[in-house]
Design an enzyme around this catalytic site. Structure first.
Site, PDB file in Angstrom:
ATOM      1  N   PHE A  37      16.551  25.566  82.943  1.00 27.64           N
ATOM      2  CA  PHE A  37      16.423  24.631  81.830  1.00 27.64           C
ATOM      3  C   PHE A  37      16.785  23.195  82.178  1.00 27.64           C
ATOM      4  O   PHE A  37      16.693  22.306  81.324  1.00 27.64           O
ATOM      5  CB  PHE A  37      17.270  25.112  80.641  1.00 27.64           C
ATOM      6  CG  PHE A  37      18.691  24.612  80.636  1.00 27.64           C
ATOM      7  CD1 PHE A  37      19.084  23.628  79.730  1.00 27.64           C
ATOM      8  CD2 PHE A  37      19.632  25.135  81.510  1.00 27.64           C
ATOM      9  CE1 PHE A  37      20.399  23.169  79.710  1.00 27.64           C
ATOM     10  CE2 PHE A  37      20.937  24.684  81.485  1.00 27.64           C
ATOM     11  CZ  PHE A  37      21.324  23.694  80.573  1.00 27.64           C
ATOM     12  N   TYR A  38      17.154  22.912  83.430  1.00 29.60           N
ATOM     13  CA  TYR A  38      17.443  21.528  83.791  1.00 29.60           C
ATOM     14  C   TYR A  38      16.207  20.666  83.577  1.00 29.60           C
ATOM     15  O   TYR A  38      15.127  20.970  84.099  1.00 29.60           O
ATOM     16  CB  TYR A  38      17.892  21.426  85.253  1.00 29.60           C
ATOM     17  CG  TYR A  38      19.281  21.948  85.540  1.00 29.60           C
ATOM     18  CD1 TYR A  38      20.177  22.254  84.517  1.00 29.60           C
ATOM     19  CD2 TYR A  38      19.717  22.141  86.845  1.00 29.60           C
ATOM     20  CE1 TYR A  38      21.441  22.731  84.781  1.00 29.60           C
ATOM     21  CE2 TYR A  38      20.989  22.610  87.124  1.00 29.60           C
ATOM     22  CZ  TYR A  38      21.845  22.914  86.084  1.00 29.60           C
ATOM     23  OH  TYR A  38      23.108  23.391  86.365  1.00 29.60           O
ATOM     24  N   THR A  39      16.375  19.589  82.821  1.00 30.92           N
ATOM     25  CA  THR A  39      15.272  18.710  82.400  1.00 30.92           C
ATOM     26  C   THR A  39      14.068  19.525  81.947  1.00 30.92           C
ATOM     27  O   THR A  39      12.927  19.226  82.276  1.00 30.92           O
ATOM     28  CB  THR A  39      14.888  17.694  83.503  1.00 30.92           C
ATOM     29  OG1 THR A  39      14.558  18.381  84.714  1.00 30.92           O
ATOM     30  CG2 THR A  39      16.008  16.721  83.774  1.00 30.92           C
ATOM     31  N   ASN A  40      14.385  20.575  81.184  1.00 35.63           N
ATOM     32  CA  ASN A  40      13.355  21.411  80.549  1.00 35.63           C
ATOM     33  C   ASN A  40      12.383  22.001  81.559  1.00 35.63           C
ATOM     34  O   ASN A  40      11.176  22.099  81.311  1.00 35.63           O
ATOM     35  CB  ASN A  40      12.598  20.600  79.491  1.00 35.63           C
ATOM     36  CG  ASN A  40      11.863  21.488  78.509  1.00 35.63           C
ATOM     37  OD1 ASN A  40      12.306  22.594  78.189  1.00 35.63           O
ATOM     38  ND2 ASN A  40      10.727  21.014  78.016  1.00 35.63           N
ATOM     39  N   GLY A  41      12.899  22.414  82.715  1.00 31.41           N
ATOM     40  CA  GLY A  41      12.075  23.030  83.746  1.00 31.41           C
ATOM     41  C   GLY A  41      11.514  22.045  84.755  1.00 31.41           C
ATOM     42  O   GLY A  41      10.977  22.455  85.793  1.00 31.41           O
TER      43      GLY A  41
END
Length: 360
Positions: free
Chosen positions: A60-64
């Site tokens: 999920f970091y920066t929404n993928g």
């Protein structure tokens, strides 16, 4: 020391650089303190060129986008993927409305890994972390699923992050007794300004031969040298989210800055060197939004703190630990009162204890 002075990660055959590169800041998802694709790739290339081989991200970091940036880079540089220990995490649900889109159940883990491998343009992960404890899923389901994935070859090693010590101990014991893949590392918040991990998780890691991989080793940049009493912070995208240090934190920051001045280095280098000097294997994660941030943090490889400096840092940052850690610090006195000796100490060193000497 250099990034190619590799260390063994926990009780395993996996060798990694003494500092990992964190990719949480890779990508410019709205609301995230990230950086551009171009700068992310410059940071990654610089880390790899200096011998670094341990890269950490999460689904999920920066929404993928973080995983996608890494995947695109390694797709264009295929020879580098095989030389990198690539780690990601599962737990976060990227599909609102899907009750099985996140968490640590079998269906969720398999689905999340599929998406992570797709974004990373690879067919395996070297290390797969449980990002958070899923209290709604039996830990045996999570561990059995991870073991199945190791046996299938889609992941090589496993670790836990942000999970209570009693759950971690249960999972490790279960894996050992059932012949499943054991945990080799714990990713935890750990720094001179965040030491409560020393109450339970650090002793567990030392006992089980697990490596510690600290996130936020500079505590939101507080230990970077940018934060000084009465001064404005000019270069910190996260300050708007986390605010500034407290008075107690400034007391630690002051000592770090004093030692840095004595050693003619940066506060960040001192804070990172302190972590490297802890017992066991400790591999801090370096996060950077700019190439200059990475270069500054790598100075921590060149700093060796002497006993005086370590004692000063230990004392000023000593944490208040939860029960029963504080009680267990008095075990020596309790053993003497019970007529026992203390390992490594002559009984003649300590006078006999009287009942009046014990304080409750």
């Amino acid at each position: 020391m250099s990034l190619d002075s590799y260390v063994t990660l926990g009780r395993s055959g996996l060798r990694v650089s003494p500092f990992a590169l964190g990719a949480m800041t890779f990508g410019e998802d709205p609301g995230a303190a990230g950086t551009t694709v171009e700068e992310s790739e410059r940071i990654l290339a610089a880390y790899l060129d200096r011998g670094g081989n341990f890269v950490d991200t999460a689904n999920f970091y920066t929404n993928g986008h973080s995983e996608k940036i890494l995947g695109d880079f390694f797709a264009r540089n295929p020879g580098r993927r095989q030389r990198v220990v690539l780690a990601s995490k599962f737990f976060a649900n990227l599909f609102p409305g899907d009750p099985n889109g996140g968490g640590a159940g079998r269906s969720a883990i398999i689905a999340q890994l599929h998406e992570t491998l797709r974004r990373l343009s690879t067919d395996y992960l070297d290390l797969y972390w449980l990002h958070n404890w899923d209290r709604n899923t039996p830990i045996e389901e999570t561990m059995r699923t991870l073991d199945d994935l190791v046996r299938a070859g889609t992941i090589r090693y496993i670790g836990f992050s942000n999970t209570p010590a009693w759950v971690t101990a249960q999972a490790q014991t279960m894996a050992q007794l059932r012949g499943w893949t054991p945990l080799i590392a714990l990713q935890v918040e750990y720094s001179l300004l965040a030491r409560t991990v020393e109450g339970e998780l650090v002793p567990l890691a030392l006992d089980q031969g697990m490596a510690l991989v600290p996130w936020s080793p500079l505590k939101n940049g507080y230990l970077s040298g940018k934060y000084r009493r009465g001064a404005e912070v000019a270069d910190s995208a996260r300050s708007a989210f986390v605010g500034g240090p407290s008075e107690a934190e400034f007391a630690v920051i002051d000592v770090v800055a004093k030692i840095a001045e004595e050693l003619q280095t940066s506060s960040a280098a001192v804070a990172l060197a302190w972590l490297r000097a802890r017992s066991g294997t400790v591999v801090p994660i370096l996060g950077a939004r700019k190439l200059t941030h990475l270069e500054a943090n790598l100075q921590g490889l060149d700093v060796e703190l002497d006993d005086v400096h370590l004692r000063q840092l230990d004392e000023v940052s000593a944490p208040a630990l939860n029960y029963p850690a504080a009680v267990n610090r008095g075990t020596r006195a309790m053993l003497q009162f019970a007529g026992c000796t203390v390992d490594g100490e002559s009984s003649s060193v300590y006078p006999p204890l009287l009942a009046s000497d014990i304080r409750y």
